[in-house]
Design a protein around this motif. Structure first.
Motif, PDB file in Angstrom:
ATOM      1  N   TYR A  45       0.859  -1.176   0.000  1.00  0.00           N
ATOM      2  CA  TYR A  45       0.000   0.000   0.000  1.00  0.00           C
ATOM      3  C   TYR A  45       0.899   1.231   0.000  1.00  0.00           C
ATOM      4  O   TYR A  45       2.006   1.201   0.536  1.00  0.00           O
ATOM      5  CB  TYR A  45      -0.909   0.021   1.238  1.00  0.00           C
ATOM      6  CG  TYR A  45      -2.018  -1.008   1.169  1.00  0.00           C
ATOM      7  CD1 TYR A  45      -3.047  -0.906   0.241  1.00  0.00           C
ATOM      8  CD2 TYR A  45      -2.040  -2.085   2.048  1.00  0.00           C
ATOM      9  CE1 TYR A  45      -4.069  -1.849   0.182  1.00  0.00           C
ATOM     10  CE2 TYR A  45      -3.051  -3.029   2.000  1.00  0.00           C
ATOM     11  CZ  TYR A  45      -4.063  -2.900   1.065  1.00  0.00           C
ATOM     12  OH  TYR A  45      -5.065  -3.828   1.009  1.00  0.00           O
ATOM     13  N   VAL A  56       3.770   0.448   2.851  1.00  0.00           N
ATOM     14  CA  VAL A  56       3.744  -0.749   3.687  1.00  0.00           C
ATOM     15  C   VAL A  56       3.597  -1.967   2.783  1.00  0.00           C
ATOM     16  O   VAL A  56       2.741  -1.992   1.902  1.00  0.00           O
ATOM     17  CB  VAL A  56       2.624  -0.672   4.773  1.00  0.00           C
ATOM     18  CG1 VAL A  56       1.305  -0.205   4.181  1.00  0.00           C
ATOM     19  CG2 VAL A  56       2.424  -2.007   5.457  1.00  0.00           C
ATOM     20  N   SER A  69      -4.511  -8.758  14.028  1.00  0.00           N
ATOM     21  CA  SER A  69      -5.110  -7.656  13.306  1.00  0.00           C
ATOM     22  C   SER A  69      -4.017  -6.851  12.600  1.00  0.00           C
ATOM     23  O   SER A  69      -2.948  -6.632  13.164  1.00  0.00           O
ATOM     24  CB  SER A  69      -5.851  -6.787  14.312  1.00  0.00           C
ATOM     25  OG  SER A  69      -6.695  -5.931  13.650  1.00  0.00           O
ATOM     26  N   GLY A  70      -4.269  -6.477  11.360  1.00  0.00           N
ATOM     27  CA  GLY A  70      -3.305  -5.669  10.617  1.00  0.00           C
ATOM     28  C   GLY A  70      -2.276  -6.487   9.858  1.00  0.00           C
ATOM     29  O   GLY A  70      -1.446  -5.941   9.129  1.00  0.00           O
ATOM     30  N   ALA A  71      -2.314  -7.809   9.975  1.00  0.00           N
ATOM     31  CA  ALA A  71      -1.304  -8.657   9.327  1.00  0.00           C
ATOM     32  C   ALA A  71      -1.539  -8.806   7.823  1.00  0.00           C
ATOM     33  O   ALA A  71      -0.630  -9.178   7.089  1.00  0.00           O
ATOM     34  CB  ALA A  71      -1.273 -10.032   9.984  1.00  0.00           C
ATOM     35  N   GLY A  72      -2.780  -8.543   7.380  1.00  0.00           N
ATOM     36  CA  GLY A  72      -3.037  -8.613   5.945  1.00  0.00           C
ATOM     37  C   GLY A  72      -4.062  -9.655   5.535  1.00  0.00           C
ATOM     38  O   GLY A  72      -4.181  -9.974   4.348  1.00  0.00           O
ATOM     39  N   SER A 103      -7.421  -9.504   5.453  1.00  0.00           N
ATOM     40  CA  SER A 103      -8.458  -8.972   4.560  1.00  0.00           C
ATOM     41  C   SER A 103      -7.888  -8.702   3.176  1.00  0.00           C
ATOM     42  O   SER A 103      -8.538  -8.977   2.156  1.00  0.00           O
ATOM     43  CB  SER A 103      -9.051  -7.679   5.129  1.00  0.00           C
ATOM     44  OG  SER A 103      -9.613  -7.925   6.387  1.00  0.00           O
ATOM     45  N   THR A 104      -6.674  -8.176   3.131  1.00  0.00           N
ATOM     46  CA  THR A 104      -6.008  -7.927   1.849  1.00  0.00           C
ATOM     47  C   THR A 104      -5.889  -9.223   1.055  1.00  0.00           C
ATOM     48  O   THR A 104      -6.200  -9.274  -0.138  1.00  0.00           O
ATOM     49  CB  THR A 104      -4.611  -7.323   2.095  1.00  0.00           C
ATOM     50  OG1 THR A 104      -4.764  -6.082   2.798  1.00  0.00           O
ATOM     51  CG2 THR A 104      -3.865  -7.083   0.796  1.00  0.00           C
TER      52      THR A 104
HETATM   53  P1  ADP Z   1      -6.093  -7.708   8.661  1.00  0.00           P
HETATM   54  O1  ADP Z   1      -7.269  -8.107   7.854  1.00  0.00           O
HETATM   55  O2  ADP Z   1      -5.177  -8.856   8.996  1.00  0.00           O
HETATM   56  O3  ADP Z   1      -6.448  -6.919   9.880  1.00  0.00           O
HETATM   57  P2  ADP Z   1      -5.572  -5.831   6.471  1.00  0.00           P
HETATM   58  O4  ADP Z   1      -5.385  -6.632   5.251  1.00  0.00           O
HETATM   59  O5  ADP Z   1      -6.873  -5.164   6.691  1.00  0.00           O
HETATM   60  O6  ADP Z   1      -5.172  -6.746   7.746  1.00  0.00           O
HETATM   61  O7  ADP Z   1      -4.439  -4.709   6.531  1.00  0.00           O
HETATM   62  C1  ADP Z   1      -3.056  -5.013   6.464  1.00  0.00           C
HETATM   63  C2  ADP Z   1      -2.226  -3.746   6.551  1.00  0.00           C
HETATM   64  O8  ADP Z   1      -2.428  -2.960   5.385  1.00  0.00           O
HETATM   65  C3  ADP Z   1      -2.590  -2.852   7.724  1.00  0.00           C
HETATM   66  O9  ADP Z   1      -1.391  -2.260   8.191  1.00  0.00           O
HETATM   67  C4  ADP Z   1      -3.498  -1.836   7.116  1.00  0.00           C
HETATM   68  O10 ADP Z   1      -3.453  -0.634   7.834  1.00  0.00           O
HETATM   69  C5  ADP Z   1      -2.934  -1.677   5.722  1.00  0.00           C
HETATM   70  N1  ADP Z   1      -3.959  -1.308   4.748  1.00  0.00           N
HETATM   71  C6  ADP Z   1      -5.065  -2.039   4.466  1.00  0.00           C
HETATM   72  N2  ADP Z   1      -5.785  -1.447   3.491  1.00  0.00           N
HETATM   73  C7  ADP Z   1      -5.129  -0.317   3.145  1.00  0.00           C
HETATM   74  C8  ADP Z   1      -5.337   0.713   2.186  1.00  0.00           C
HETATM   75  N3  ADP Z   1      -6.403   0.700   1.378  1.00  0.00           N
HETATM   76  N4  ADP Z   1      -4.421   1.714   2.129  1.00  0.00           N
HETATM   77  C9  ADP Z   1      -3.343   1.721   2.917  1.00  0.00           C
HETATM   78  N5  ADP Z   1      -3.058   0.769   3.838  1.00  0.00           N
HETATM   79  C10 ADP Z   1      -3.940  -0.238   3.959  1.00  0.00           C
END
Ligand code: ADP
Ligand code: ADP
Length: 226
Positions: free
Chosen positions: A13, A21, A43-46, A48-49
């Motif tokens: 991102y 990141v 949480s924040g590990a990725g 959802s991504t």
């Molecule tokens: P999880 O689902 O494990 O909590 P995410 O996939 O939501 O993790 O997010 C992983 C990392 O990427 C986090 O640090 C989050 O802040 C960052 N992030 C997620 N979406 C975006 C975005 N659209 N823009 C910038 N950073 C993002």
């Protein structure tokens, strides 16, 4: 057969900016038909991504995504949307059921949009509701159902169009432990009945332990959880 294959998937991102990141760092994953895989990580590990890339809601920076034998990496938006509608079901922590429609209608509508007849759509909706034990709620609106019932209806809706792949992001995250167990049992049963490949992100290690395999997202790569 492999329903989902990820090869060397990376995702950044804010690429090139000071707040860049790198979330995914070369993710390799294979999920077979009929297999239910847990994805655990803080949480924040990725998580959802990763689910969004697997479900074609987002694109990887590099690497390959193959769904049911089709390499979707290079497809344009129209082809990706068509593929997603036909092949992928999503479930989230909060169900997003349409409040003005009954449980049955919530499962019928996506099928009508896919060209299924009203009669066949209702038959399938009732079969799905029955398989997760909420057929008595078929005519109720979401607001008249418990959280666990709503979430089971959301499963049925995700499966309405017979996807090959089910992606779930904390599907029991807002439920109490007993309800969460019941909803999870329903999910496993339907996944088995339908021969689904499922990738389920969860914080709940006990639930994860009941799945076929547990993978942990660790510094942007998947490792078997111990
Ligand atoms: P999880 O689902 O494990 O909590 P995410 O996939 O939501 O993790 O997010 C992983 C990392 O990427 C986090 O640090 C989050 O802040 C960052 N992030 C997620 N979406 C975006 C975005 N659209 N823009 C910038 N950073 C993002
Ligand atoms: P439709 O218009 O028929 O709902 P879409 O292509 O918009 O089809 O969505 C297909 C699936 O992807 C649906 O399950 C929908 O809930 C999910 N979806 C679409 N866009 C998003 C998004 N931005 N974030 C999460 N899920 C999405």
């Amino acid at each position: 057969s492999n329903m989902l294959e990820l090869q060397g998937v990376t995702k950044h991102y804010n690429a090139g900016k000071p707040n860049e990141v790198q979330v995914l760092n070369g993710v390799d994953l294979t999920v077979k038909k009929g297999e239910v895989v847990a994805l655990v990580a803080p949480s924040g590990a990725g998580k959802s991504t990763l689910l969004h890339i697997a479900g074609m809601l987002d694109t990887a920076r590099s690497g390959r995504v193959v769904i049911d034998g089709t390499d979707v990496t290079g497809l344009d938006d129209t082809a990706r949307t068509a593929m997603r509608r036909g092949q992928v079901g999503f479930i989230y922590q909060f169900h997003h059921l349409l409040p003005e429609f009954s449980a049955l209608e919530n499962i019928v509508l996506p099928q009508l949009a896919n060209g299924v007849s009203q009669r066949d759509a209702e038959a399938r909706a009732l079969k799905l509701l029955t398989s997760v034990g909420v057929e008595a709620r078929a005519d109720h609106r979401p607001a008249a159902m418990s959280g666990g019932e709503q979430q089971r209806v959301a499963f049925c809706r995700a499966l309405a169009n017979r996807p090959a792949l089910l992606l779930a992001d904390e599907p029991t995250g807002n439920l109490d432990p007993a309800t969460s167990d019941r909803v999870f049992e329903a999910l496993m049963k339907v996944a088995r009945d339908e021969g689904l490949a499922a990738l389920i992100a969860t914080h709940n290690m006990e639930l994860a332990g009941k799945m076929d395999r547990v993978l942990r997202l660790d510094n942007g790569v998947l490792v078997p959880a111990t």
